[in-house]
Each structure stands twice: as C-alpha cells, then as structure tokens.
Design a protein around this motif. Structure first.
Motif, mmCIF file in Angstrom:
data_model
loop_
_atom_site.group_PDB
_atom_site.id
_atom_site.type_symbol
_atom_site.label_atom_id
_atom_site.label_comp_id
_atom_site.label_asym_id
_atom_site.label_seq_id
_atom_site.Cartn_x
_atom_site.Cartn_y
_atom_site.Cartn_z
ATOM 1 N N LEU A 1 0.829 -1.209 0.000
ATOM 2 C CA LEU A 1 0.000 0.000 0.000
ATOM 3 C C LEU A 1 0.868 1.265 0.000
ATOM 4 O O LEU A 1 0.577 2.226 -0.709
ATOM 5 N N THR A 2 1.924 1.250 0.799
ATOM 6 C CA THR A 2 2.829 2.415 0.858
ATOM 7 C C THR A 2 3.460 2.681 -0.498
ATOM 8 O O THR A 2 3.521 3.826 -0.965
ATOM 9 N N LEU A 3 3.915 1.634 -1.148
ATOM 10 C CA LEU A 3 4.566 1.789 -2.451
ATOM 11 C C LEU A 3 3.578 2.249 -3.517
ATOM 12 O O LEU A 3 3.907 3.078 -4.371
ATOM 13 N N GLU A 4 2.362 1.716 -3.465
ATOM 14 C CA GLU A 4 1.353 2.128 -4.451
ATOM 15 C C GLU A 4 1.019 3.610 -4.316
ATOM 16 O O GLU A 4 0.771 4.288 -5.307
ATOM 17 N N ARG A 5 1.003 4.118 -3.066
ATOM 18 C CA ARG A 5 0.770 5.548 -2.863
ATOM 19 C C ARG A 5 1.915 6.377 -3.451
ATOM 20 O O ARG A 5 1.732 7.547 -3.778
ATOM 21 N N MET A 6 3.083 5.777 -3.552
ATOM 22 C CA MET A 6 4.237 6.452 -4.158
ATOM 23 C C MET A 6 4.312 6.184 -5.656
ATOM 24 O O MET A 6 5.311 6.487 -6.312
ATOM 25 N N GLN A 7 3.242 5.586 -6.194
ATOM 26 C CA GLN A 7 3.158 5.260 -7.624
ATOM 27 C C GLN A 7 4.249 4.282 -8.039
ATOM 28 O O GLN A 7 4.854 4.382 -9.109
ATOM 29 N N ILE A 8 4.509 3.305 -7.178
ATOM 30 C CA ILE A 8 5.470 2.241 -7.458
ATOM 31 C C ILE A 8 4.722 0.923 -7.429
ATOM 32 O O ILE A 8 4.062 0.593 -6.437
ATOM 33 N N SER A 9 4.811 0.165 -8.497
ATOM 34 C CA SER A 9 4.145 -1.137 -8.518
ATOM 35 C C SER A 9 4.938 -2.108 -7.651
ATOM 36 O O SER A 9 6.168 -2.011 -7.554
ATOM 37 N N ALA A 10 4.239 -3.036 -7.000
ATOM 38 C CA ALA A 10 4.918 -3.936 -6.077
ATOM 39 C C ALA A 10 4.402 -5.363 -6.226
ATOM 40 O O ALA A 10 3.201 -5.595 -6.369
ATOM 41 N N ASP A 11 5.330 -6.310 -6.196
ATOM 42 C CA ASP A 11 5.009 -7.733 -6.090
ATOM 43 C C ASP A 11 5.479 -8.193 -4.718
ATOM 44 O O ASP A 11 6.412 -7.605 -4.140
ATOM 45 N N SER A 12 4.862 -9.234 -4.198
ATOM 46 C CA SER A 12 5.280 -9.723 -2.887
ATOM 47 C C SER A 12 5.473 -11.231 -2.909
ATOM 48 O O SER A 12 4.835 -11.955 -3.681
ATOM 49 N N ALA A 13 6.389 -11.669 -2.050
ATOM 50 C CA ALA A 13 6.675 -13.094 -1.902
ATOM 51 C C ALA A 13 6.782 -13.390 -0.411
ATOM 52 O O ALA A 13 7.214 -12.543 0.373
#
Length: 449
Positions: free
Chosen positions: A22-34
């Motif tokens: 969520l934090t990264l998306e607010r910074m307009q950064i796409s994120a994947d998680s593992a």
C-alpha cells in the motif's frame, strides 16, 4: 517518482507485506510480494525490479541469502533488509553482504519513504557529473583501485570508514562517494570532530530546543538535521570523547536522534562516512574507542594510499596543482625541469598530497617564473637536505639586517612576478594583504612606484 518503478517485497508476515504494498502504491510504485525465498527467486527470474525489500528471517532461508542471490544474478538491483528491533549485528551483516540499506522493525514510514526514493535514484546516479575540482587524479594501480572502490561504495548506503595518513585526500574521497551516488542532490556536511569543544558536541550534532539550557534562546538544528537527505562526514572521528561515542552509536543504529531539551526522538535520513589518520584498532585495544561504534562505522573500509606508493603519478599531479595555483595568482604556469621532477619522485612526502601542494606553492614563489628547479623545491631528505645553501651571511652584517635584506628581496621578487599586484603578491608569499602592507611600510617599500 518514475511511473515504471517496481519493487519486490519479501516477508513471511502478510500484514507487513500488505502495509508495504500500500505504501509503495501511494508512491506510484508497482509492487510484487513473496512470502519466502523460493517465491522471491522465481519472481526475480520473470521480472525486472528497481528495488527489493526483504525481511532478514524467512521460512526457507535468510534475507542474506537473497542479498547474495541478487548481488550475483541481478547486480543492478538495490536490496534493503528489514531487521528485528535493536539487531545491530544483523544490520551490519546485511550491509557487509552487499545490501543497499536496512530498516528496523517496527517499520517507520518516515524512514521507509526516503530509503525507497534513494534506492530508485541509483539508476540515474551513474549519469551524475563530477565537479573537476573533486577528482582523484593519477593512473597508478593504487589510485585506480580507490576510484573503482568509490564507484561501488556510491551504490550503497552502508557506513564507510576512510583511513589513511594525513594529507592523502580522505575528505575528497568522501565527497566523491557522495557526488557519485543517489544522495548527490542532498547536502554534504563535513564535521571536524577534533575541533568541537567537548561541552558543545551533543548540541552541535543533535541540535536543541529553546530553553534547553542557558543561552538556548531558540530551537536549533544539529549536524544530523543539516545533512538530511545527504551525507554526514565525520572527519577525525577518533577524537570524539567516549560519552559522545555512545550517543553517536545509538543515532546510527536507530536512525533517530533526540534534540537536547526534547522528549521525543525524530527520524534522520543521513549516510555516515567517517575518517581518521589514527589507528582505530590500536585505540580499541587501549580502550580509547568503543568497539561497537567501530564496527558500525567500519562496515566498509576505504584505505587511501600514501603519495610515496604512487610515485608515477607525481608529475601529472604536480602539473595539475601548479595550474590551479598559478591560475589563482594570474600567472603563467612554470615548467618543472628534469631535476625538479626527479627530486619530487625521490621525496618520501610524509605529508602526502597536502605537502606536495605546499612544496609547489613555495616553489612558485621562489622560481624565476619560467621553470621550477630542484633548488626552488627546497626539499628536505632524511639524511640532510637537498636545499642549496642560502647565500652566506656577510661577516660584517648583523643578523637582523641580513634577515631584513632577505625579506625585502623576497617581497620585491613577489611583486615583480605579479606585476606589482599586492593582493596576488601577498598570496604568493603566504601572508595576508594587511601583513604585506605593514612589511612594505616597515621596509621602506610602501610608496607606489
């Protein structure tokens, strides 16, 4: 922030993964998680990332394993490791393994955002132009190794300790690390730790609140706040008193400081680079420097070579120094003759590059303006001197008169070389303009021609 920026988050706790996404998306950064090491490796094979955030403890391995994997197979991707609260050893281990930086739990968004921004700026750091005045000249093996090391260090946020003798260019190296990395747009704050009064050190480093002590009439920022977003260079760090070493250690480990008179800590975003010409290992044995602080500062060591270790660089370096000094005086650049070059190559230079600068500045004042000879260098050797004997003092002349005549001649020579420009002549002689004016009047040379 770049719309195409992407990040891989690796953590076995779902709520932390969700918070980071969520934090990264607010910074307009796409994120994947593992959730584990195997998933992370699989995602790294399928997609390119601008940054990886990984927990230190994973179900099927360690965050250090992922750091090493990325360093080997995706060397351009910065990795930040999330460590348990107060786990300084893990943080140091991660940085030594090649991590870009670290975060401690519980994760502070105020610390996370600048870390992410710094990491993603690494892709453009290589395009930064270095100011020509901040350049390490030379083509010898030692100086090439230093330049290569600086290039690597610029891609990390790990604390760096620069060692080396006095005059080897430790601050210059620190400035180059700063200027070549993602913090280059931020401030570079240099602090001479040995020059700070002991009773003011804490307030100078951390700042204070109004009313914290007598004379604190307003809030004041310290060195850490002044260096926010940039680099804090601690020169002669070995001179810090032991009580301040404890406070500095905490600030580095927790990335937080507390102003004098404040009840709250505040996060700080600085990179620490330290330097000293003293032997810190010996100081550890003597109990003069804290071991825990030593290991936090000396995560990576950069050793600056002595000038005597690279004699082949002396001619080119001398030429660059002379060009700079002559330009400052508005003079033509005199040539170093063969005898002068040979004398410089054979000299030990215990004061290193700083001594070379002083030798050449003096030679510039003594030479005929066309060329610099071995005599003009006025070098000392271990068994005697290479200096030519000064003109013999006449037996019938009192010492004060003889010294006055030498001083008068030196001033006249400097004025002649600078076309009677007194400001330039004063600089050439190494005195202030006011001092030169006083000497001119005293020696009867004060009237304009």
């Amino acid at each position: 922030m770049n719309q195409q920026a992407s990040c891989l988050i690796v953590d076995d706790e779902a709520d932390i993964r969700e918070l980071l996404v969520l934090t990264l998306e607010r910074m307009q950064i796409s994120a994947d998680s593992a959730s584990n090491l195997e998933e992370a490796r699989s995602l790294l094979e399928r997609r390119e990332y601008g940054l990886c955030l990984t927990d230190m403890k994973l179900p099927d391995g360690s965050g250090l394993d992922l750091v090493r994997h990325i360093t080997q197979f995706k060397p351009g991707v910065p990795v930040a490791v999330i460590t348990a609260y107060g786990s300084a050893e893990n943080a140091v281990a991660a940085l030594k393994a090649g991590a870009f930086d670290y975060l401690s739990k519980p994760i502070s968004l105020k610390q996370l955002r600048p870390l992410i921004e710094s990491a993603l700026r690494l892709t453009t750091a290589g395009n930064a132009k270095t100011d020509q005045q901040h350049t390490l000249f030379g083509e010898s093996a030692p100086i090439r190794q230093v330049r290569a090391m600086i290039e690597k260090l610029a891609r990390s946020q790990a604390p760096v300790h620069i060692s080396g003798e006095s005059g080897t260019g430790k601050e210059l190296a620190a400035r180059l690390i700063h200027a070549s990395g993602p913090r280059r747009e931020g401030p570079f704050v240099a602090v001479n730790c040995g020059a700070l009064p002991e009773n003011l050190i804490e307030s100078e480093f951390f700042g204070y609140r109004k009313g914290a002590f007598t004379g604190a009439n307003q809030d004041r920022e310290g060195f850490f706040q002044a260096a926010t977003g940039g680099t804090l260079f601690l020169d002669e760090v070995a001179d810090l008193p032991l009580p301040m070493q404890v406070k500095l250690l905490r600030a580095i480990q927790e990335k937080k400081i507390r102003k004098i008179g404040s009840t709250q800590e505040e996060p700080v975003d600085v990179r620490i680079i330290s330097a000293t010409h003293r032997n810190l290992a010996q100081m550890l044995e003597n109990g003069e420097f804290r071991q825990d602080l030593y290991y936090r500062l000396n995560v990576i060591e950069l050793k600056m070579p002595a000038l005597r270790e690279m004699p082949e660089d002396i001619p080119r370096l001398s030429q660059r120094i002379l060009e700079k000094q002559a330009a400052a005086l508005g003079m033509d650049v005199p040539a170093l003759n063969a005898g002068a070059e040979a004398a410089l190559a054979q000299h030990a230079f215990p004061g290193n590059v700083r001594e070379l600068e002083n030798v050449l500045e003096r030679a510039l004042a003594l030479c005929d303006g066309e060329s610099i000879t071995e005599v003009d260098l006025y070098l000392e050797t271990g068994t005697g001197t290479t200096r030519t004997a000064s003109p013999a003092m006449p037996s019938d002349m009192p010492l004060p008169e003889y010294l006055e005549s030498l001083e008068k001649q030196a001033i006249l020579d400097a004025l002649e070389k600078t076309n009677n420009n007194r400001t330039a002549a004063a600089k050439l002689l190494g005195v202030s303009f006011r001092a030169l004016r006083y000497r001119l009047a005293k020696l009867g040379l004060g009237k304009d021609e």
